[in-house]
Design an enzyme around this catalytic site. Structure first.
Site, mmCIF file in Angstrom:
data_model
loop_
_atom_site.group_PDB
_atom_site.id
_atom_site.type_symbol
_atom_site.label_atom_id
_atom_site.label_comp_id
_atom_site.label_asym_id
_atom_site.label_seq_id
_atom_site.Cartn_x
_atom_site.Cartn_y
_atom_site.Cartn_z
ATOM 1 N N SER A 1 0.828 -1.205 0.000
ATOM 2 C CA SER A 1 0.000 0.000 0.000
ATOM 3 C C SER A 1 0.857 1.247 0.000
ATOM 4 O O SER A 1 1.961 1.269 0.558
ATOM 5 C CB SER A 1 -0.899 -0.001 1.244
ATOM 6 O OG SER A 1 -1.519 1.242 1.426
ATOM 7 N N TYR B 1 -2.089 -0.115 10.323
ATOM 8 C CA TYR B 1 -2.305 -0.804 9.049
ATOM 9 C C TYR B 1 -1.087 -0.627 8.137
ATOM 10 O O TYR B 1 -0.536 -1.602 7.621
ATOM 11 C CB TYR B 1 -3.553 -0.265 8.352
ATOM 12 C CG TYR B 1 -3.618 -0.627 6.887
ATOM 13 C CD1 TYR B 1 -3.892 -1.936 6.494
ATOM 14 C CD2 TYR B 1 -3.385 0.330 5.908
ATOM 15 C CE1 TYR B 1 -3.922 -2.279 5.150
ATOM 16 C CE2 TYR B 1 -3.426 -0.002 4.564
ATOM 17 C CZ TYR B 1 -3.691 -1.299 4.191
ATOM 18 O OH TYR B 1 -3.716 -1.640 2.857
ATOM 19 N N LYS C 1 1.946 -3.415 6.779
ATOM 20 C CA LYS C 1 2.392 -3.590 5.395
ATOM 21 C C LYS C 1 3.904 -3.393 5.281
ATOM 22 O O LYS C 1 4.600 -4.173 4.606
ATOM 23 C CB LYS C 1 1.665 -2.607 4.473
ATOM 24 C CG LYS C 1 0.183 -2.876 4.294
ATOM 25 C CD LYS C 1 -0.067 -4.178 3.554
ATOM 26 C CE LYS C 1 -1.529 -4.369 3.214
ATOM 27 N NZ LYS C 1 -1.796 -5.663 2.525
#
Length: 344
Positions: A123, A147, A151
C-alpha cells in the site's frame, strides 16, 4: 497454477477475473471475514470458468499444506489481510496478528514446498506523510498508522527473505487508491458497515442509503482545500498483477512498484465527477481533519510503466461510472438479490 489469497475481496476478485481471462489457472482461498462468497460465484459467471476455491484463513497452515500438496502451485498472489486504517488504530493487535503472522505462515509453507514466486499486496500508506510528490519507489517510507506499519513490516520481512535466499522472486505492489468496479457491475467494492473509503460512501449517498458525505479537512494546501489522492481503476490495478506475474517468471529478484495513475484528484473533484455520471446531487459537509490523514498523495508510476510495460488507462469519469453501475445493480452490496429500480 497461481494461488490467490483473499480472492473474494475487492481487488482479489477483480484480479481473479483478469487471470482467468488470460487463461492462467488459479486456486483461490478466502475466509470471508471481510468479503462475500457471492464474489467467487460472480467471478466464475463473468469469466465462464471454474476454479478450485477453499474457504479458509492463511493462518490455517494445515489447510495451506493440503493445497500445496494437492495443486501444482507455481506462484502466489497474497491479498489476504485486514485493510481499515481507522480499525487498525483502535485494534492494532488484530492487524499485526493477521497481516504479519498470516504472511509468515504462508511463507513457511511456500518454502516447504519450494514455491518461491510471490506478489505481495502492499500500500501507498507505507510512504506516510510524503515530503514531495509525486511519490517514487525511492521516496522515504514512514507510516502513520498500524495498518501501514503492518504492510511495511511485511515488506521488510520479504526483503530479508530474498536477501537470505536469492532464489526467491518477490514483487511488492504499492497500491494507491483503487476505486470503480468491473464494467458488468457483477463485482465491486462492498464495505461491511460504514464505508472507510471515499467512493463507496459517495455511492451510498447517491443512492440514498446515507444522507451526506463527511469531507475531513478543507484547509489543506490544495486547489480547493480538500485532500488529494491518486485514484486508480480497480481493473487497471488488477492488470498490474498480470504484468507482475510475467515479471516473476523472468527471475526478477526483489522488486517494488507503485501502481497509480500519476495524477491526483481532490475530494471535491471526485464528488463532482460522481455527480456528473450519476446525475445525482451529492450533499457533503466539512469536518475537521482526521488524525493521520495527509494532504497530497499521488504516485510516480514510471518504474511500472518501463519495467512492467503497465499503464493505468481509465480516467476518473470511467472509474465513477463503473462504481455507480455496481451500486445501482447492487444497492445493498452482495446482499442484494435484485436491481434497485428507478435509478437509471
Amino acid at each position: 497454477m497461481i494461488l490467490v489469497t483473499g480472492a473474494a475481496g475487492y481487488i482479489g476478485s477483480h484480479t481473479c477475473v483478469e487471470l482467468l481471462n488470460s487463461d492462467l489457472g488459479i486456486v483461490a482461498i478466502d475466509d470471508f471475514s471481510n468479503s462475500s462468497f457471492q464474489s467467487i460465484d460472480r467471478v466464475q459467471k463473468i469469466t465462464g470458468k471454474k476454479f478450485d476455491f477453499y474457504e479458509m484463513s492463511v493462518m490455517d497452515t494445515e489447510k495451506l499444506e493440503m493445497i500445496f500438496s494437492r495443486h501444482n502451485i507455481q506462484a502466489v498472489i497474497h491479498f489476504a489481510g485486514y485493510k481499515s486504517v481507522s480499525e487498525s488504530v483502535t485494534n492494532p493487535l488484530k492487524y499485526y496478528q493477521n497481516n504479519i503472522t498470516g504472511t509468515l505462515f504462508l511463507i513457511e509453507v511456500m518454502k516447504k514446498y519450494n514455491v518461491k514466486n510471490l506478489i505481495f499486496s502492499s500500500s501507498a500508506t507505507v510512504y506516510g506523510n510524503p515530503t514531495n510528490v509525486p511519490i517514487s519507489e525511492n521516496s522515504k517510507v514512514g507510516v502513520t498508522n498500524p495498518y501501514g506499519r503492518s504492510k511495511l513490516i511485511v515488506e521488510e520481512i520479504l526483503r530479508d527473505i530474498h536477501n537470505s535466499d536469492n532464489d526467491w522472486n518477490i514483487v511488492l505492489l504499492r497500491y494507491f487508491n483503487p476505486i470503480g468496479a468491473h464494467k458488468t457491475g457483477e463485482i465491486g467494492e462492498d464495505p461491511k458497515g460504514r464505508p472507510n473509503n471515499l467512493l463507496p460512501y459517495v455511492s451510498q449517498v447517491a443512492i440514498g442509503i446515507r444522507e451526506k458525505v463527511s469531507v475531513f479537512g478543507n484547509d489543506y494546501d490544495t486547489t480547493d482545500g480538500t485532500g488529494v489522492r491518486d485514484y486508480i481503476h480497480v481493473v487497471d490495478l488488477a492488470k498490474g498483477h498480470l504484468k507482475s506475474i510475467e515479471k516473476l517468471y523472468t527471475q526478477c529478484g526483489f522488486k517494488i512498484y507503485n501502481l497509480g495513475t500519476g495524477q491526483g484528484y481532490s475530494v471535491l473533484e471526485v464528488i463532482q465527477a460522481f455527480e456528473k455520471v450519476s446525475n445525482r446531487k451529492i450533499d457533503y459537509t466539512f469536518e475537521p481533519r482526521r488524525s493521520g490523514d495527509i494532504g497530497i498523495c499521488y504516485a510516480d508510476p514510471s518504474r511500472a510503466n518501463v519495467e512492467l510495460k503497465w499503464y493505468a488507462e481509465k480516467k476518473l469519469d470511467e472509474m465513477c461510472r463503473d462504481a455507480w453501475n455496481w451500486q445501482v445493480k447492487n444497492p445493498d452490496g452482495y446482499k442484494s438479490h435484485s436491481v434497485y429500480e428507478g435509478i437509471l
